[in-house]
Design an enzyme around this catalytic site. Structure first.
Site, PDB file in Angstrom:
ATOM      1  N   LYS A  49      -2.722   1.324   5.764  1.00  0.00           N
ATOM      2  CA  LYS A  49      -2.495   0.603   7.021  1.00  0.00           C
ATOM      3  C   LYS A  49      -3.578   0.890   8.058  1.00  0.00           C
ATOM      4  O   LYS A  49      -3.772   0.110   8.979  1.00  0.00           O
ATOM      5  CB  LYS A  49      -1.114   0.933   7.566  1.00  0.00           C
ATOM      6  CG  LYS A  49      -0.003   0.354   6.692  1.00  0.00           C
ATOM      7  CD  LYS A  49       1.368   0.604   7.275  1.00  0.00           C
ATOM      8  CE  LYS A  49       2.453  -0.116   6.499  1.00  0.00           C
ATOM      9  NZ  LYS A  49       2.672   0.469   5.154  1.00  0.00           N
TER      10      LYS A  49
HETATM   11  C1  LIG Z   1       3.109  -0.292   4.007  1.00  0.00           C
HETATM   12  C2  LIG Z   1       2.844   0.310   2.682  1.00  0.00           C
HETATM   13  C3  LIG Z   1       2.945  -0.448   1.493  1.00  0.00           C
HETATM   14  C4  LIG Z   1       3.402  -1.897   1.479  1.00  0.00           C
HETATM   15  O1  LIG Z   1       2.448  -2.782   2.014  1.00  0.00           O
HETATM   16  P1  LIG Z   1       2.887  -4.276   2.442  1.00  0.00           P
HETATM   17  O2  LIG Z   1       1.691  -4.856   3.089  1.00  0.00           O
HETATM   18  O3  LIG Z   1       4.027  -4.070   3.431  1.00  0.00           O
HETATM   19  O4  LIG Z   1       3.320  -4.980   1.234  1.00  0.00           O
HETATM   20  C5  LIG Z   1       2.630   0.171   0.296  1.00  0.00           C
HETATM   21  N1  LIG Z   1       2.256   1.462   0.248  1.00  0.00           N
HETATM   22  C6  LIG Z   1       2.162   2.228   1.369  1.00  0.00           C
HETATM   23  C7  LIG Z   1       1.764   3.648   1.243  1.00  0.00           C
HETATM   24  C8  LIG Z   1       2.432   1.679   2.621  1.00  0.00           C
HETATM   25  O5  LIG Z   1       2.334   2.443   3.723  1.00  0.00           O
END
Ligand SMILES: *Cc1c(COP(=O)(O)O)cnc(C)c1O
Length: 498
Positions: free
Chosen positions: A118
């Site tokens: 993120k």
């Molecule tokens: C947020 C997150 C996801 C999922 O990603 P999306 O874009 O919501 O599908 C997967 N793995 C981790 C470690 C995350 O923080």
């Protein structure tokens, strides 16, 4: 480029307006009016740097918007935003390095300040918000309001900390995040940040935030906004690393220009994998996009049967950032496949009955580009152990879900194209689960970080070194029915921290 609501294609907004609003007034999400004319210059890809790729993607998706204004042109304007966002922020010079594991490649997206993918989007989003404020002449202060189950909160805090004209409030469930995740959040000391735990689970915190958006009367000169992946300004930065992976595979001699590449994506809100679909729409030769879920396999069932049904048991798993029953960004895919009218109708059915069903034709269209699979906690932990022992490669629980789904998918399809598995978190961020997987002892979560290092000697990300000794600067807590009063007080308070 103009943006339309997924539920009403007559609402048209400039990119900067879409970024500032986050979500359309009718509840829809913003989508590019068309992908025509947003072709990525593939012939230049092999010579481009990471930042040039990111800038190119932003310049294409936000074309013609004042937020990119620069005397040397929009591409340069985008490059400046990207530089501000990324320079010096990532542990690794390359923010998305590829590692070869067995016959596939793992793309590590977790080398940012909070050790989850993120960061790639949430370091850039604040720059896009600031530039959008300037572009639209908005003078209001923006207060970002976020409920988090762990990863979004720390990444958003890191990105928005000390950004002018913006404040951020993060709510997290009091006993619902890991000790590492909690300390990452409560030690952020930006003067514009506020972190508060809530007596309740993630859904309570999330419902509280939604209700504040709908009900809170704001003082003059203040607007609320969101850092969730419903914001197009969070989705756009993620498109870049799909192009980057392709460039690296060409450089390694694994593929030549035009060859198709598959991507396996550990999925929660469907943001990350949708960014891959955007890349495909912009001209990247993508084979299959495979959506990997944990036991909360609402998406696997959707891709198999064409029925989205959220009326089911909710599981807390070892890959908590994917524990989700309503994947918001799926709405954007529906819009592309069915148009805004049908999309609006499906979303209405989801809200009223918790369920909707695609036509066979719609499902067939989607299945040409997407496949899906899931794995449970036992398989997740076994995958971590197996891959570590056989390949010497250490992965976190979310990445392990994707790897497990990759192996099953490969067996099922026998696909011959090169495949990239997206790795979304550092194994150190989920140290206790990784230690459990490896069958090793530890005493509490902070100790698990150190013991994991002693056992594997894998490098600890700099932000997690001595995480337990980072000073706690936020220690507010409220009950779930007090959240709105709390936000009301905060938005009326000029100075948050000295
Ligand atoms: C947020 C997150 C996801 C999922 O990603 P999306 O874009 O919501 O599908 C997967 N793995 C981790 C470690 C995350 O923080």
């Amino acid at each position: 480029m103009l943006y339309l609501s997924t539920r009403n294609n007559k609402i048209e907004k400039k990119p900067s307006e879409a970024v500032l609003e986050g979500i359309a007034k009718d509840g829809g999400l913003y989508m590019p009016k068309s992908f025509e004319g947003v072709d990525f210059p593939m012939d230049q890809l092999s010579k481009m740097t990471n930042k040039e790729i990111s800038a190119q993607v932003i310049a294409l998706l936000f074309k013609g918007d004042k937020m990119l204004e620069d005397e040397k042109g929009e591409l340069e304007g985008a490059y400046k935003l990207v530089s501000k966002a990324y320079d010096g922020k990532f542990d690794n010079e390359d923010f998305a390095p590829l590692s070869k594991v067995a016959d596939a490649y793992v793309m590590e997206l977790y080398h940012g300040p909070t050790c989850a993918f993120k960061d790639v989007a949430l370091q850039l989003l604040p720059q896009l918000v600031s530039a959008s404020k300037k572009a639209t002449g908005m003078k209001d202060e923006i207060v970002i309001l976020t409920a988090t189950s762990g990863d979004t909160g720390s990444a958003a805090l890191s990105g928005f900390s000390n950004v002018d004209g913006v404040k951020i409030i993060v709510f997290y469930p009091r006993n619902g995040v890991s000790a590492v995740q909690e300390r990452q959040m409560v030690s952020v000391d930006g003067k514009n940040t506020c972190v508060c735990s809530v007596g309740g689970n993630f859904d309570d915190a999330q419902s509280g935030v939604k209700s504040i958006f709908a009900n809170l009367k704001l003082p003059q000169g203040v607007q609320l906004s969101s850092a969730n992946s419903i914001n197009i300004g969070r989705l756009a930065p993620q498109v870049a690393y799909y192009f980057k992976a392709y460039r690296d595979l060409m450089a390694n001699g694994e593929i030549k220009m035009g060859d198709k590449v598959n991507f396996i994506v550990p999925t929660g809100n469907f943001g990350d994998i949708l960014a891959g679909y955007f890349a495909k729409k912009m001209g990247l030769p993508v084979g299959q996009l495979v959506c990997a879920s944990n036991t909360n396999k609402v998406l696997t069932d959707f891709f198999e049967e064409g029925v989205y049904n959220k009326n089911r048991e909710f599981y807390l798993t070892k890959s908590p950032s994917m524990d989700i029953l309503i994947s918001s960004n799926l709405e954007r895919l529906l819009y592309l496949v069915c148009g805004s009218e049908r999309c609006a109708s499906y979303m209405k059915q989801l809200k009223e009955n918790g369920e909707y069903k695609l036509t066979e034709k719609e499902l067939a269209t989607i299945r040409k580009e997407f496949d899906a699979g899931f794995c449970d906690d036992i398989e997740t932990l076994k995958t971590i152990k197996d891959v570590y022992e056989k390949e010497g490669y250490l992965m976190d629980t979310h990445t392990a879900v994707a790897w497990n789904v990759y192996e099953k998918w490969l067996k099922k399809t026998g696909d011959k194209n090169k495949t990239v598995v997206l790795s979304t978190a550092s194994p150190y961020k989920f140290s206790s689960s990784v230690m459990n997987a490896l069958g090793k002892e530890y005493d509490g979560e902070f100790d698990a970080v150190n013991k994991l290092y002693e056992y594997t000697k894998a490098k600890i990300p700099s932000s997690l070194v001595n995480i337990e000794s980072k000073a706690i600067v936020h220690n507010v807590t409220v009950e779930k029915d007090e959240m709105q009063d709390f936000v009301d007080k905060m938005v009326n308070k000029k100075v948050w921290m000295d």
